[in-house]
Scaffold this active site. Structure first.
Site, PDB file in Angstrom:
ATOM      1  N   LYS A   1       3.996   0.975   3.409  1.00  0.00           N
ATOM      2  CA  LYS A   1       3.672   1.450   2.064  1.00  0.00           C
ATOM      3  C   LYS A   1       2.235   1.957   1.989  1.00  0.00           C
ATOM      4  O   LYS A   1       1.909   2.804   1.174  1.00  0.00           O
ATOM      5  CB  LYS A   1       3.835   0.295   1.064  1.00  0.00           C
ATOM      6  CG  LYS A   1       5.276  -0.127   0.834  1.00  0.00           C
ATOM      7  CD  LYS A   1       5.326  -1.406   0.004  1.00  0.00           C
ATOM      8  CE  LYS A   1       6.744  -1.901  -0.157  1.00  0.00           C
ATOM      9  NZ  LYS A   1       6.820  -3.311  -0.563  1.00  0.00           N
TER      10      LYS A   1
ATOM     11  N   LYS B   1      -2.371  -8.173   8.849  1.00  0.00           N
ATOM     12  CA  LYS B   1      -2.898  -7.961   7.494  1.00  0.00           C
ATOM     13  C   LYS B   1      -4.339  -8.454   7.380  1.00  0.00           C
ATOM     14  O   LYS B   1      -5.167  -7.824   6.730  1.00  0.00           O
ATOM     15  CB  LYS B   1      -2.016  -8.677   6.451  1.00  0.00           C
ATOM     16  CG  LYS B   1      -0.619  -8.101   6.337  1.00  0.00           C
ATOM     17  CD  LYS B   1      -0.501  -7.252   5.112  1.00  0.00           C
ATOM     18  CE  LYS B   1       0.708  -6.536   4.875  1.00  0.00           C
ATOM     19  NZ  LYS B   1       1.735  -5.929   5.245  1.00  0.00           N
TER      20      LYS B   1
ATOM     21  N   LYS C   1       4.410   1.063  12.700  1.00  0.00           N
ATOM     22  CA  LYS C   1       5.484   0.860  11.728  1.00  0.00           C
ATOM     23  C   LYS C   1       5.232   1.697  10.466  1.00  0.00           C
ATOM     24  O   LYS C   1       4.080   1.794  10.027  1.00  0.00           O
ATOM     25  CB  LYS C   1       5.521  -0.636  11.365  1.00  0.00           C
ATOM     26  CG  LYS C   1       6.723  -1.048  10.555  1.00  0.00           C
ATOM     27  CD  LYS C   1       6.654  -2.525  10.167  1.00  0.00           C
ATOM     28  CE  LYS C   1       5.715  -2.729   8.999  1.00  0.00           C
ATOM     29  NZ  LYS C   1       5.818  -4.054   8.368  1.00  0.00           N
TER      30      LYS C   1
HETATM   31  P1  AMP Z   1       8.083  -5.529   2.280  1.00  0.00           P
HETATM   32  O1  AMP Z   1       7.812  -4.174   1.733  1.00  0.00           O
HETATM   33  O2  AMP Z   1       7.072  -5.927   3.310  1.00  0.00           O
HETATM   34  O3  AMP Z   1       8.323  -6.558   1.238  1.00  0.00           O
HETATM   35  O4  AMP Z   1       9.441  -5.393   3.109  1.00  0.00           O
HETATM   36  C1  AMP Z   1      10.712  -5.487   2.522  1.00  0.00           C
HETATM   37  C2  AMP Z   1      11.809  -5.348   3.546  1.00  0.00           C
HETATM   38  O5  AMP Z   1      11.737  -4.069   4.193  1.00  0.00           O
HETATM   39  C3  AMP Z   1      11.749  -6.372   4.689  1.00  0.00           C
HETATM   40  O6  AMP Z   1      13.062  -6.796   5.012  1.00  0.00           O
HETATM   41  C4  AMP Z   1      11.143  -5.614   5.821  1.00  0.00           C
HETATM   42  O7  AMP Z   1      11.511  -6.123   7.086  1.00  0.00           O
HETATM   43  C5  AMP Z   1      11.722  -4.228   5.593  1.00  0.00           C
HETATM   44  N1  AMP Z   1      10.860  -3.177   6.165  1.00  0.00           N
HETATM   45  C6  AMP Z   1       9.581  -2.890   5.799  1.00  0.00           C
HETATM   46  N2  AMP Z   1       9.089  -1.871   6.541  1.00  0.00           N
HETATM   47  C7  AMP Z   1      10.082  -1.519   7.403  1.00  0.00           C
HETATM   48  C8  AMP Z   1      10.190  -0.519   8.443  1.00  0.00           C
HETATM   49  N3  AMP Z   1       9.174   0.299   8.724  1.00  0.00           N
HETATM   50  N4  AMP Z   1      11.363  -0.438   9.122  1.00  0.00           N
HETATM   51  C9  AMP Z   1      12.406  -1.272   8.833  1.00  0.00           C
HETATM   52  N5  AMP Z   1      12.366  -2.221   7.877  1.00  0.00           N
HETATM   53  C10 AMP Z   1      11.221  -2.352   7.170  1.00  0.00           C
END
Ligand code: AMP
Ligand code: TRP
Length: 325
Positions: free
Chosen positions: A197, A111, A194
């Protein structure tokens, strides 16, 4: 009863990665564990975010929690910022985490690389300390997350060991709980990255139009072979589509691969697109009815009250152990 906790940041439209890695799995824990699910709105501040968007995303995420099948009678659903113990424990635990450890965190490195050096906030660096506080306040043993969060969980476990060694058996050691498949959903336009968003070209958003979702899957980057098999190194695009299919149909990878033998890449993509649009389509319907129901605010109010009881008790236990009044 064993406790489970997880959270998601309201930093933008939820993706299929968030859904498969986290959200879709949350409801399945409700019958086994005492479940706490929150919206990590304080963590959202670690990235540049407009106040209006933050508010909207927060509300949306709460509606998606309910749409995904979380039952407010079984799960405590709340906003991190509404339970002040999270910030208080964070202030305490900061003193038991080392700068060296934090600077090794992959999420921080990734990040901060995308940001201007002079605008990297302390909150981004200290992110895992607040995350540890979120978990430890609830004495949670089980933390369902995607693979990208495993390193933060390891740091939390080290922190607990260090803290307990010094002050006695005060904090509970948590463990990351990964799904069997889909722990890291990749970008459709570049399957070596990966799905995130912040990448609208390669991601699928849960609020996206179903026709746009179908188009993105049909044009997902694959390879120039014709065989459908799971090999993340040599066939990242096909393997990613297989992971999506396996996760959404709740089948093992072996069964999934067997079920698509004989299909062309086009036929395989059509099958994946059918499954994804069907699942997201029905999620979107439930999300719309949650928004209309007017229940979201009430669920969050009740959730914060319930969470506070548990969190404050742990905070008191910690304060007492370390000699605070
Ligand atoms: P965040 O949007 O970073 O708050 O992520 C929320 C949850 O989604 C966390 O448990 C992350 O590990 C999971 N997550 C985010 N992106 C991915 C992805 N590309 N594949 C699998 N899990 C994800
Ligand atoms: N860091 C997580 C993410 O980016 C969100 C999060 C914050 C979280 N606190 C947590 C997840 C506590 C599980 C438990 O995905």
């Amino acid at each position: 009863m064993t406790r489970m906790i997880s959270g998601i940041k309201p930093t933008g439209g939820l993706t299929l990665g968030n859904y498969i890695g986290a959200l879709k799995r949350f409801p399945s824990f409700q019958s086994q564990y005492q479940t706490f699910l929150f919206i990590a709105d304080l963590h959202a501040l670690t990235l540049p975010i407009d106040p209006k968007m933050l508010k909207e995303n927060t509300f949306d995420l709460a509606a998606f929690y309910l749409a995904a099948g979380l039952d407010p009678n079984l799960s405590t659903i709340f906003l991190q910022s509404q339970v002040s113990a999270h910030s208080e424990l964070n202030a305490i635990l900061q003193n038991f985490v080392y700068m060296g450890e934090l600077s090794r965190m992959t999420q921080f490195k990734e990040k901060s690389l995308q940001m201007n050096d002079s605008a990297i906030g302390l909150g981004l660096f200290a992110y895992p300390v607040l995350m540890a506080s979120d978990i430890l306040l609830y004495d949670a043993e089980v933390v369902p997350v995607g693979e990208d969060q495993v390193q933060h969980l390891e740091l939390t476990r080290d922190l607990v060991q260090r803290f307990n060694h010094r002050f006695g058996d005060i904090l509970v050691i948590p463990k990351a709980q990964l799904g069997k498949t889909g722990t890291r959903i990749m970008s459709l336009s570049d399957p070596t990255k990966k799905m995130s968003k912040s990448d609208p070209k390669g991601n699928i958003e849960l609020k996206e139009d179903l026709s746009s979702i179908r188009k993105k899957i049909m044009s997902a980057v694959t390879d120039s072979e014709i065989s459908i098999r799971f090999d993340e190194k040599l066939k990242p695009g096909i393997s990613n589509l297989l992971s999506i299919l396996a996760s959404l149909t709740n089948q093992s990878m072996e069964m999934t691969v067997a079920s698509v033998q004989g299909l062309t890449y086009g036929g395989f993509k059509t099958k994946v697109a059918d499954v994804v649009t069907e699942e997201i389509g029905s999620l979107q319907k439930r999300y719309q009815s949650m928004i209309k129901s007017g229940l979201v605010q009430e669920v969050l109010n009740q959730g914060a009250k319930r969470a506070e009881l548990v969190a404050n008790a742990t905070l008191q236990r910690v304060k007492k152990a370390i000699g605070l009044w």
